[in-house]
Every structure is written in structure tokens, then in C-alpha cells.
Design a protein around this motif. Structure first.
Motif, PDB file in Angstrom:
ATOM      1  N   ASN A   1       5.943  -0.892 -20.601  1.00  0.00           N
ATOM      2  CA  ASN A   1       7.148  -1.712 -20.482  1.00  0.00           C
ATOM      3  C   ASN A   1       6.881  -3.155 -20.079  1.00  0.00           C
ATOM      4  N   GLY A   2       5.600  -3.529 -19.946  1.00  0.00           N
ATOM      5  CA  GLY A   2       5.258  -4.906 -19.591  1.00  0.00           C
ATOM      6  C   GLY A   2       5.755  -5.319 -18.226  1.00  0.00           C
ATOM      7  N   ARG A   3       5.758  -4.365 -17.279  1.00  0.00           N
ATOM      8  CA  ARG A   3       6.238  -4.668 -15.934  1.00  0.00           C
ATOM      9  C   ARG A   3       5.084  -4.530 -14.945  1.00  0.00           C
ATOM     10  N   GLN A   4       5.183  -5.220 -13.836  1.00  0.00           N
ATOM     11  CA  GLN A   4       4.087  -5.171 -12.869  1.00  0.00           C
ATOM     12  C   GLN A   4       4.567  -5.506 -11.469  1.00  0.00           C
ATOM     13  N   ILE A   5       3.672  -5.209 -10.522  1.00  0.00           N
ATOM     14  CA  ILE A   5       3.865  -5.592  -9.131  1.00  0.00           C
ATOM     15  C   ILE A   5       2.481  -5.719  -8.505  1.00  0.00           C
ATOM     16  N   SER A   6       2.305  -6.668  -7.603  1.00  0.00           N
ATOM     17  CA  SER A   6       0.989  -6.934  -7.001  1.00  0.00           C
ATOM     18  C   SER A   6       1.106  -7.030  -5.489  1.00  0.00           C
ATOM     19  N   LYS A   7       0.030  -6.655  -4.815  1.00  0.00           N
ATOM     20  CA  LYS A   7      -0.041  -6.856  -3.364  1.00  0.00           C
ATOM     21  C   LYS A   7      -1.453  -7.303  -2.997  1.00  0.00           C
ATOM     22  N   THR A   8      -1.540  -8.202  -2.014  1.00  0.00           N
ATOM     23  CA  THR A   8      -2.854  -8.668  -1.580  1.00  0.00           C
ATOM     24  C   THR A   8      -3.456  -7.710  -0.559  1.00  0.00           C
ATOM     25  N   PHE A   9      -4.778  -7.782  -0.442  1.00  0.00           N
ATOM     26  CA  PHE A   9      -5.460  -7.074   0.646  1.00  0.00           C
ATOM     27  C   PHE A   9      -6.617  -7.945   1.131  1.00  0.00           C
ATOM     28  N   ALA A  10      -6.967  -7.743   2.394  1.00  0.00           N
ATOM     29  CA  ALA A  10      -8.013  -8.561   3.018  1.00  0.00           C
ATOM     30  C   ALA A  10      -9.332  -7.804   3.067  1.00  0.00           C
ATOM     31  N   VAL A  11     -10.404  -8.552   2.900  1.00  0.00           N
ATOM     32  CA  VAL A  11     -11.756  -8.007   2.994  1.00  0.00           C
ATOM     33  C   VAL A  11     -12.483  -8.752   4.106  1.00  0.00           C
ATOM     34  N   THR A  12     -13.253  -7.998   4.898  1.00  0.00           N
ATOM     35  CA  THR A  12     -14.119  -8.618   5.909  1.00  0.00           C
ATOM     36  C   THR A  12     -15.535  -8.094   5.678  1.00  0.00           C
ATOM     37  N   SER A  13     -16.423  -8.418   6.584  1.00  0.00           N
ATOM     38  CA  SER A  13     -17.801  -7.955   6.431  1.00  0.00           C
ATOM     39  C   SER A  13     -18.005  -6.532   6.952  1.00  0.00           C
ATOM     40  N   SER A  14     -16.942  -5.911   7.423  1.00  0.00           N
ATOM     41  CA  SER A  14     -17.015  -4.518   7.876  1.00  0.00           C
ATOM     42  C   SER A  14     -16.096  -3.660   7.012  1.00  0.00           C
ATOM     43  N   TRP A  15     -16.400  -2.371   6.960  1.00  0.00           N
ATOM     44  CA  TRP A  15     -15.536  -1.462   6.215  1.00  0.00           C
ATOM     45  C   TRP A  15     -14.145  -1.432   6.850  1.00  0.00           C
ATOM     46  N   SER A  16     -13.113  -1.496   6.040  1.00  0.00           N
ATOM     47  CA  SER A  16     -11.753  -1.310   6.535  1.00  0.00           C
ATOM     48  C   SER A  16     -10.967  -0.530   5.495  1.00  0.00           C
ATOM     49  N   LYS A  17      -9.940   0.170   5.959  1.00  0.00           N
ATOM     50  CA  LYS A  17      -9.121   0.941   5.030  1.00  0.00           C
ATOM     51  C   LYS A  17      -7.893   0.131   4.632  1.00  0.00           C
ATOM     52  N   VAL A  18      -7.642   0.098   3.347  1.00  0.00           N
ATOM     53  CA  VAL A  18      -6.480  -0.595   2.799  1.00  0.00           C
ATOM     54  C   VAL A  18      -5.470   0.454   2.351  1.00  0.00           C
ATOM     55  N   GLU A  19      -4.241   0.297   2.779  1.00  0.00           N
ATOM     56  CA  GLU A  19      -3.160   1.199   2.358  1.00  0.00           C
ATOM     57  C   GLU A  19      -2.000   0.342   1.873  1.00  0.00           C
TER      58      GLU A  19
END
Lengths: 61, 365
Positions: free
Chosen positions: B148-166
Motif C-alpha cells: 500500500n506504499g505506507r510506512q512509519i519510522s522510529k529512531t534508536f540510539a547506539v552506544t559503544s555498549s550493548w543495549s536493547k532497543v524496543e
């Protein structure tokens, strides 16, 4: 956003039925035997480039 | 007092039971094509290492990346041991407007119907993963509805350590996913993009008809420096608003899920049989390769080099001059081989692969 470099394409025939069964194409430098099947990403891209006038498929021998 | 039955009011029912993760190979542990490929960036958008994960790129990108699947580096708090590593080997500090570099998995409609997208009962989407880099950076996860040509986006942050993104994305009552084997949803991780895709305002609160400039606004460029690295693993997409623990499947299960889209036939040793065949004539052989898993669609046949194959008939052998896909049922594929004159019509034989060669069947999205 599919992007393939297709340098050649040629139909192949089934020697038993004499019907076209696939396309031998060189895609991104690899020789591939591509079925005539919509939904196959290689066939879809060949068809897209043919429709755009940027690729011609040679007839089978 | 011992409990004799489950109190159903205590069971979370908004998410999925059973198979929760709609993504395949989220720990990047299956890599049938190769474990590592260098110089990615100039070449085609395609599948390089980890099964099901495509590198999608466009524009005149001068940056280059090494992609390594199955890297034995994973967060201790996760339940996985491998990750995908991306390393920038050539920087691109002059980003063209039309450039982009994306890690993406495309999902067929058959596997998405539980979201009920395009109906009044539409469900939320939750994407989760672990990630680390060499420093601070911001990237984007985009859900893109191909139908359907539709979308949605969200940012996430990265650091030098492992982190969980939800990240939980809202339900979308507009535009249903096709109930078929075609690509309906892209889960895309934007790592580098030009102003054509970053020049607007990130569309992050509700699904909308796609506006290119709003797809990746606010991201860093992974290609800004050859110091840049990114590790990612335990990628999961599930129904609802809760990120549950990464779903673990056995190796055979994970491999079989990948084989719906790609299969490779190569020897464990110096040479191995691929299939039986028979001589139609002295130069024409037909064989049927039965597949371990039904493919998504009629696959493309590829191979390493004709010289890696030997066609045996009785006590003689010949190198193929062609190996051709004659048609597939999804469960099997008929293969036609030509050779120099060898054997007689009606004789049986077999096709062997040697020299580390391989034959591939590609039914990817």
C-alpha cells in the motif's frame, strides 16, 4: 529498490516440448537460469528492464 | 494450596503465543551463501551473508562496508551467542541526495495476517533487538508496507555498549497486507541516507502514505568514518505492544525457515552427489532434484562453475556444458544438463559437485 546489473538474457527451450521454459541471464556477474515466473525476483527485474526498454531477451537457439 | 489450573486472567493475551517472532534468522546464525563479504556498497542490492537479510543500497555511494554474519559477539543479558557485524572500510563524507544504505528483511504476506492490518481490528507492531557500535549514533527502524506504499519510522540510539532497543509501532487500519507469498512488509534499518530520505520530518507517530524525505530524517551516517562498526542481534518482530524475550528455535528449524527462500547444495567433502539423472540422448541429461523444503516460488538456479560438476553415466564421466532450470513445482526442480557425447540414451547416471563448488536455488523476495 531492487537494483540488478543484467548484462545478458536469452530464452531457453525445453528440448522435449520445444517450449520456452526459462531465461539464461548474467546478473551481477553470475550466470543464472531464471524461471518464467512472476514473483521470482530475477524474472521480475528482467521483465521490468525489458518493459523499460533497457534490456532485450535473445531468442532461444 | 497447590494450583491445579492456570488463572486465565493472569495470562497476557495481547501478544502472540507459539511462534512469536515473525522475522527469520534474527540472530544471523544462518549464512548459506557466505559468512563474510567485503566491499559492499558499490554493488547490487542483494543477499550477501546472513540468510533473509538483504543489503539495500542506492545512489552513487562511495562508502564500503564489510558484512559478517554469525559473529560470536552477543550481549550477555541476551539468549543468543551470535550477531551481525557491519564495519565501514571506506568512508563516504559527501553524501549524495539519493544515497541510501539499509539492512532489510522483507516478509511475505502469508506471515503477516495476524496483524490484521487494514481492518478495524488492526494490531500494533513491536520490533526489538540488541545493538552496539563504536560510539554514539542514531539510526532508524522503518516498517514499510509494500502493498500500500505506507510506512512509519522510529529512531534508536547506539552506544559503544550493548543495549536493547524496543520500539512499538501503532496499528494501521488502512491498507491490508496481501495474503500471498509476495513481499508485503519491509523491516528496514536505515544506516546511511541522503537528503532525499532525510530532508523532511521523521514520520514516527502514525502510518502514512510514504513521503521519501520523511523516511529516515535524523539518522547518523554509518559511512562517516572507517572507525564505524555496528553489531546487531536478536532481532524480533511480534504482534502487540510488548517486546518479549528473543524466540529461540533449533538450528534445523531456523535452517528450514531460510530454505523456503534460498537453498545451496554443496559437498561436505571433496565431492558429493547432487541428483540422479538419465541420458535422453548421448549429450542430453534430465534429472529431478527433490528439495528438502518447498520454496516460496519457482526458484532461480545458479551454480559456482560448470567445471565444478561431473556427470557420470555408467563408468564414464563428462563436464556439463550447460545446467538449466526446466521448471519447478516448489517441491522439486527439473534440471537439464548438456555434455559432450557420453554414454547412450536411456542410461542412468548422477551429477556430482566437486572442487568446493555448489548449486543454488534462489526464491528470495
Amino acid at each position: 529498490m531492487e537494483k540488478m546489473n543484467i548484462s545478458s538474457a536469452k530464452y531457453t527451450k525445453d528440448v522435449i516440448s520445444d517450449e520456452v521454459c526459462s531465461i539464461i541471464a548474467v546478473i551481477d556477474g553470475l550466470t543464472l537460469s531464471v524461471p518464467i515466473a512472476e514473483g521470482n525476483r530475477h524474472y521480475d527485474e528482467i521483465k521490468r528492464q525489458v518493459d523499460a526498454g533497457t534490456l532485450t531477451i535473445e531468442e532461444a537457439d | 494450596m497447590a494450583l491445579t489450573k492456570v488463572d486465565t486472567s493472569m495470562v497476557e493475551s495481547s501478544g502472540a503465543f507459539g511462534r512469536r517472532n515473525i522475522l527469520i534468522n534474527g540472530d544471523f546464525g544462518i549464512y548459506q551463501r557466505a559468512q563474510q563479504i567485503t566491499g559492499i556498497g558499490a554493488n547490487a542490492s542483494t543477499y550477501y551473508t546472513a540468510d533473509r537479510w538483504k543489503m539495500d543500497m542506492g545512489g552513487s555511494n562511495s562508502g564500503r562496508v564489510t558484512m559478517t554474519a554469525g559473529t560470536e559477539d552477543a550481549p550477555t543479558e541476551s539468549n543468543v551467542t551470535t550477531s551481525l557485524k557491519l564495519a565501514c572500510t571506506t568512508a563516504d563524507t559527501s553524501i549524495g541526495a539519493g544515497e541510501y544504505f539499509i539492512l532489510v528483511q522483507q516478509i511475505e504476506g502469508f506471515n503477516l495476517q495476524q496483524f490484521k492490518k487494514g481492518t478495524s481490528g488492526a494490531k500494533q507492531f513491536t520490533v526489538s533487538f540488541f545493538v552496539k557500535g563504536n560510539g554514539s549514533a542514531t539510526y532508524v527502524v522503518e516498517l514499510y508496507d509494500n502493498d500500500n506504499g505506507r510506512q512509519i519510522s522510529k529512531t534508536f540510539a547506539v552506544t559503544s555498549s550493548w543495549s536493547k532497543v524496543e520500539l512499538t509501532f501503532p496499528a494501521d487500519t488502512t491498507g491490508a497486507f496481501g495474503n500471498d507469498a509476495n513481499a508485503s512488509l519491509n523491516v528496514a534499518i536505515w544506516l546511511h541516507a541522503g537528503s532525499d530520505y532525510t530532508g523532511g520530518t521523521l514520520n514516527s507517530s502514525a502510518w502514512a502514505a510514504q513521503t521519501p524525505a520523511n523516511r529516515a530524517a535524523g539518522i547518523s551516517s554509518f559511512m562517516s568514518s572507517t572507525s564505524n562498526e555496528l553489531y546487531i542481534t536478536a532481532v524480533q518482530l511480534e504482534v502487540g505492544d510488548t517486546a518479549t524475550e528473543f524466540e529461540i528455535l533449533s538450528y534445523p528449524e531456523r535452517l528450514a525457515l531460510c530454505q523456503r527462500y534460498f537453498q545451496i547444495f554443496k559437498g561436505f567433502g571433496t565431492s558429493s552427489a547432487v541428483m540422479n539423472h538419465h541420458n535422453r540422448t548421448t549429450t542430453q541429461r534430465y534429472g529431478c532434484l527433490n528439495l528438502p523444503v518447498s520454496t516460496r516460488i519457482s526458484p532461480t538456479l545458479g551454480y559456482s562453475s560448470l567445471s565444478d560438476f561431473i556427470s557420470f553415466v555408467a563408468s564414464t564421466s563428462a563436464t556439463p556444458t550447460a545446467i538449466v532450470n526446466q521448471g519447478s513445482t516448489g517441491h522439486s526442480i527439473e534440471i537439464y544438463i548438456t555434455t559432450a557425447a557420453n554414454g547412450t540414451a536411456g542410461q542412468a547416471g548422477w551429477l556430482r559437485v566437486a572442487n568446493g563448488g555448489y548449486l543454488t536455488l534462489d526464491a528470495e523476495l
